[in-house]
Design a protein around this motif. Structure first.
Motif, short mmCIF file in Angstrom:
data_model
loop_
_atom_site.label_atom_id
_atom_site.label_comp_id
_atom_site.label_asym_id
_atom_site.label_seq_id
_atom_site.Cartn_x
_atom_site.Cartn_y
_atom_site.Cartn_z
N TYR A 84 32.85 58.76 40.56
CA TYR A 84 32.43 59.05 39.20
C TYR A 84 31.96 60.49 39.03
CZ TYR A 84 30.11 58.17 34.71
OH TYR A 84 29.74 58.20 33.40
N GLY A 137 32.64 61.31 35.33
CA GLY A 137 32.86 60.14 34.49
C GLY A 137 34.29 59.94 34.06
N SER A 163 35.63 64.53 39.10
CA SER A 163 35.74 63.10 39.39
C SER A 163 37.18 62.75 39.71
CB SER A 163 35.21 62.26 38.23
OG SER A 163 35.88 62.53 37.02
N ASN A 165 39.85 59.13 39.97
CA ASN A 165 40.05 57.71 39.78
C ASN A 165 41.48 57.38 40.20
OD1 ASN A 165 39.37 55.11 39.13
ND2 ASN A 165 39.01 55.49 36.96
#
Length: 169
Positions: A84, A137, A163, A165
């Motif tokens: 994050y 985020g 970050s 993901n």
């Protein structure tokens, strides 16, 4: 009782061989055990990012790599889960870790934090895409890297990455 023809016996044998192979594959799986990087770590699993395996040359649990310099040069660190905020690794109440840092002894930039210091990346995952974001985020401009691919971060994200993901792709 009639006898089977040679062709019919060959077809039955081929069908049985295919069925046996399908059953064997359903139990065997691939030769390696790639983890699922889309699963976020929880507060009980801080060893995932703090693990020494993040600095191993290659690991089935850490198959994405940030590099300090362009063209896969300089220090590096491996990641295997969504992060994050690379500057503040949070593992739950009362347990935060320092920023993710490039592995010691891996070249120019070792020991520096990976956030806002990465210039290239490589994604060794076979079935997952990696998304590197400008902001913490999973927000802001993003660079996408498909399975088994990598490259230099775009001009926007070069040394401006906070970050990461992963998604199925």
């Amino acid at each position: 009782m009639p006898t089977m023809t040679v062709k019919r016996r060959a077809r039955i044998a081929a069908a049985l061989t295919g069925a046996v192979a399908a059953v064997a594959l359903s139990f065997g799986g691939p030769a390696y055990a790639e983890n699922d990087p889309t699963v976020a770590i929880d507060s009980n699993n801080s060893d995932s990012i703090e693990s020494p395996a993040a600095c191993d040359g290659h690991s089935d649990d850490f198959r994405f790599r940030f590099y300090y310099h362009s063209n896969y040069q300089g220090a590096w660190v491996n990641v295997g889960h969504p992060v994050y905020d690379l500057t503040s690794l949070d593992f739950g109440v009362g347990h935060t870790a320092p920023p993710l840092r490039f592995c010691p002894g891996t070249g120019d930039g070792s020991g520096q934090q990976a956030a806002n210091n990465s210039a290239s990346v490589y994604n060794w995952y076979d079935g997952y895409c990696a998304n590197v974001y400008y902001s913490a985020g999973y927000r802001g401009p993003v660079d996408h890297f498909g399975p088994s691919s990598g490259g230099n971060l775009s001009g926007t994200l070069n040394n401006n990455n906070r970050s990461i993901n992963f998604t199925h792709c």
